[in-house]
Design a protein around this motif. Structure first.
Motif, mmCIF file in Angstrom:
data_model
loop_
_atom_site.group_PDB
_atom_site.id
_atom_site.type_symbol
_atom_site.label_atom_id
_atom_site.label_comp_id
_atom_site.label_asym_id
_atom_site.label_seq_id
_atom_site.Cartn_x
_atom_site.Cartn_y
_atom_site.Cartn_z
ATOM 1 N N LEU A 134 0.810 -1.230 0.000
ATOM 2 C CA LEU A 134 0.000 0.000 0.000
ATOM 3 C C LEU A 134 0.840 1.276 0.000
ATOM 4 C CD1 LEU A 134 -3.061 -0.635 2.340
ATOM 5 C CD2 LEU A 134 -3.030 -0.462 -0.144
ATOM 6 N N SER A 135 2.054 1.210 -0.489
ATOM 7 C CA SER A 135 2.881 2.415 -0.551
ATOM 8 C C SER A 135 2.188 3.519 -1.340
ATOM 9 C CB SER A 135 4.233 2.089 -1.190
ATOM 10 O OG SER A 135 4.949 1.155 -0.412
ATOM 11 N N HIS A 136 1.452 3.131 -2.381
ATOM 12 C CA HIS A 136 0.783 4.109 -3.252
ATOM 13 C C HIS A 136 -0.498 4.665 -2.641
ATOM 14 C CE1 HIS A 136 -1.240 0.339 -3.848
ATOM 15 N NE2 HIS A 136 -2.119 0.852 -4.687
ATOM 16 N N ARG A 137 -0.876 4.196 -1.460
ATOM 17 C CA ARG A 137 -2.092 4.688 -0.793
ATOM 18 C C ARG A 137 -1.765 5.324 0.560
ATOM 19 N NH1 ARG A 137 -3.853 4.019 -5.184
ATOM 20 N NH2 ARG A 137 -5.701 2.815 -5.843
ATOM 21 N N ALA A 138 -0.508 5.661 0.790
ATOM 22 C CA ALA A 138 -0.084 6.159 2.102
ATOM 23 C C ALA A 138 -0.851 7.398 2.539
ATOM 24 C CB ALA A 138 1.412 6.451 2.092
ATOM 25 N N GLY A 139 -1.187 8.285 1.601
ATOM 26 C CA GLY A 139 -1.844 9.533 1.943
ATOM 27 C C GLY A 139 -3.359 9.487 1.870
ATOM 28 N N PHE A 140 -3.925 8.297 1.688
ATOM 29 C CA PHE A 140 -5.376 8.168 1.565
ATOM 30 C C PHE A 140 -6.029 7.995 2.930
ATOM 31 C CE2 PHE A 140 -6.357 7.048 -3.040
ATOM 32 C CZ PHE A 140 -5.169 7.567 -3.526
ATOM 33 N N LEU A 141 -7.238 8.552 3.079
ATOM 34 C CA LEU A 141 -8.043 8.340 4.272
ATOM 35 C C LEU A 141 -8.734 6.978 4.195
ATOM 36 C CD1 LEU A 141 -9.721 11.866 4.507
ATOM 37 C CD2 LEU A 141 -7.902 10.988 5.989
ATOM 38 N N PRO A 142 -9.134 6.403 5.330
ATOM 39 C CA PRO A 142 -9.819 5.105 5.299
ATOM 40 C C PRO A 142 -11.029 5.079 4.363
ATOM 41 C CG PRO A 142 -9.150 5.584 7.533
ATOM 42 C CD PRO A 142 -8.821 6.813 6.713
ATOM 43 N N LYS A 143 -11.822 6.150 4.325
ATOM 44 C CA LYS A 143 -13.011 6.153 3.470
ATOM 45 C C LYS A 143 -12.661 6.120 1.985
ATOM 46 C CE LYS A 143 -13.476 11.228 3.518
ATOM 47 N NZ LYS A 143 -14.328 12.364 3.965
ATOM 48 N N GLN A 144 -11.414 6.403 1.648
ATOM 49 C CA GLN A 144 -10.961 6.347 0.264
ATOM 50 C C GLN A 144 -10.363 4.986 -0.092
ATOM 51 O OE1 GLN A 144 -8.348 9.794 0.889
ATOM 52 N NE2 GLN A 144 -9.542 10.912 -0.654
ATOM 53 N N LEU A 145 -10.383 4.062 0.860
ATOM 54 C CA LEU A 145 -9.812 2.741 0.657
ATOM 55 C C LEU A 145 -10.904 1.675 0.694
ATOM 56 C CD1 LEU A 145 -6.798 3.046 3.148
ATOM 57 C CD2 LEU A 145 -6.725 3.364 0.654
ATOM 58 N N SER A 146 -10.689 0.582 -0.009
ATOM 59 C CA SER A 146 -11.599 -0.550 0.062
ATOM 60 C C SER A 146 -11.447 -1.250 1.402
ATOM 61 C CB SER A 146 -11.291 -1.536 -1.068
ATOM 62 O OG SER A 146 -10.025 -2.161 -0.839
ATOM 63 N N GLY A 147 -12.382 -2.158 1.701
ATOM 64 C CA GLY A 147 -12.285 -2.903 2.947
ATOM 65 C C GLY A 147 -10.999 -3.697 3.037
ATOM 66 N N GLY A 148 -10.616 -4.321 1.946
ATOM 67 C CA GLY A 148 -9.372 -5.080 1.944
ATOM 68 C C GLY A 148 -8.162 -4.202 2.180
ATOM 69 N N GLN A 149 -8.173 -3.014 1.573
ATOM 70 C CA GLN A 149 -7.056 -2.086 1.777
ATOM 71 C C GLN A 149 -7.022 -1.577 3.213
ATOM 72 O OE1 GLN A 149 -8.024 0.665 -1.391
ATOM 73 N NE2 GLN A 149 -6.460 -0.204 -2.744
ATOM 74 N N GLN A 150 -8.204 -1.323 3.801
ATOM 75 C CA GLN A 150 -8.229 -0.881 5.200
ATOM 76 C C GLN A 150 -7.651 -1.948 6.128
ATOM 77 O OE1 GLN A 150 -11.788 1.258 6.673
ATOM 78 N NE2 GLN A 150 -12.558 1.120 4.573
ATOM 79 N N GLN A 151 -7.961 -3.212 5.850
ATOM 80 C CA GLN A 151 -7.400 -4.262 6.695
ATOM 81 C C GLN A 151 -5.897 -4.400 6.482
ATOM 82 O OE1 GLN A 151 -7.789 -5.323 9.435
ATOM 83 N NE2 GLN A 151 -9.054 -7.173 9.473
ATOM 84 N N ARG A 152 -5.411 -4.112 5.274
ATOM 85 C CA ARG A 152 -3.973 -4.106 5.031
ATOM 86 C C ARG A 152 -3.298 -2.994 5.849
ATOM 87 N NH1 ARG A 152 -1.810 -6.449 0.141
ATOM 88 N NH2 ARG A 152 -3.354 -7.796 -0.839
ATOM 89 N N VAL A 153 -3.954 -1.848 5.950
ATOM 90 C CA VAL A 153 -3.431 -0.775 6.797
ATOM 91 C C VAL A 153 -3.379 -1.255 8.248
ATOM 92 C CG1 VAL A 153 -3.834 1.562 7.688
ATOM 93 C CG2 VAL A 153 -4.234 1.062 5.264
#
Length: 229
Positions: A134-153
Motif C-alpha cells: 500500500l505504498s501508493h495509498r499512504a496519503g489516503f483516508l480510510p473512506k478512500q480505501l476498500s475494505g481489503g485495503q483498510q485491513q492491510r493498513v
C-alpha cells in the motif's frame, strides 16, 4: 521451539450487577515462539476473551499467565501497557482505523506512543506499508480505501513496531473471499519470517494455514490439532 507464553488454569468472570457470567473456565494453553496458532469455536465460546487476556487487554479472574518467562497475571496496568506496546501487534475484524487520519498516520500511532524519533518513524511506516502493498495509498483516508485495503493498513499498523507476537481476531470476517485470502497470505508471510501469530477464526480453510488449531466450547479448550506444517 521454546514457549513464548503459557496460560495455566485461566478463568475469567464478568460481573453485571448481581449476575456473574463465567466466560473462560480452566484454560491451559502454551504458545511456542514462531508458531501460528488458530483458535476456533462457536460465537460466545470465549475466543475473543482469551485473545484479550493473551494481549493484556483484559486480566484473568484466576490462574497463571507467564509471558516470556514473566508471571504477568497480576501485573499493574502500567506494566501491562508497556509490555503490550513493546511486544504485541493487534489486527481486528472491524479494522479500528481513525477515520480522519491517513493510512500512514494510522500506522504511525503506535510509534508515537513509543516516542520513536521522526526519521525512524517515517522509515518504519514506509517499510510497513510496502510490506502490505500500500505504498501508493499512504496519503489516503480510510473512506478512500476498500475494505481489503483498510485491513492491510491495520496489518501494517500491527507490524510496524516489529512485535514478537501478532494477535488477529477474525481478521477476514469483514472481507470477501479474495481479500480474505490476501490477508491470510500476508499474515502467514509474517509468520514465516519468525513472528508468532495467534488468530481467532471461524474459517476452516484459513485455520488450515496454521501449524496448530485449538477448538473452544463453553469457555474451555476441548481439542487440539497439530496441522503438521
Amino acid at each position: 521451539m521454546t514457549a513464548m507464553l503459557k496460560l495455566e488454569d485461566i478463568s475469567h468472570t464478568y460481573q453485571t450487577g448481581e449476575v456473574e457470567t463465567r466466560v473462560l473456565e480452566g484454560v491451559t494453553l502454551e504458545v511456542r515462539e514462531g508458531e501460528f496458532l488458530a483458535v476456533m469455536g462457536p460465537s460466545g465460546c470465549g475466543k475473543s476473551t482469551l485473545l484479550n487476556i493473551v494481549g493484556f487487554l483484559d486480566s484473568p479472574s484466576s490462574g497463571s499467565y507467564v509471558f516470556e518467562g514473566e508471571e504477568v497475571a497480576r501485573y499493574p496496568e502500567k506494566r501491562l501497557t508497556e509490555l503490550r506496546r513493546a511486544s504485541i501487534g493487534f489486527v481486528f475484524q472491524s479494522f479500528n482505523l481513525i477515520e480522519d487520519l491517513t493510512a500512514e498516520e494510522n500506522v504511525e500511532i503506535g510509534l508515537i506512543y513509543r516516542r520513536m524519533p521522526g526519521a525512524q518513524r517515517r522509515e518504519r511506516i514506509a517499510d510497513a506499508l510496502a510490506q502490505v502493498g500500500l505504498s501508493h495509498r499512504a496519503g489516503f483516508l480510510p473512506k478512500q480505501l476498500s475494505g481489503g485495503q483498510q485491513q492491510r493498513v491495520a496489518v501494517a499498523r500491527a507490524l510496524v513496531s516489529n512485535p514478537r507476537l501478532i494477535l488477529a481476531d477474525e481478521p477476514t470476517g469483514s472481507l470477501d473471499s479474495a481479500n480474505g485470502d490476501a490477508i491470510i497470505e500476508l499474515l502467514t508471510g509474517l509468520n514465516a519470517k519468525g513472528t508468532t501469530l495467534v488468530m481467532v477464526t471461524h474459517s476452516l480453510a484459513y485455520a488450515a494455514a496454521a501449524s496448530r488449531v485449538v477448538r473452544m466450547l463453553d469457555g474451555r479448550i476441548v481439542s487440539e490439532t497439530d496441522m503438521g506444517l
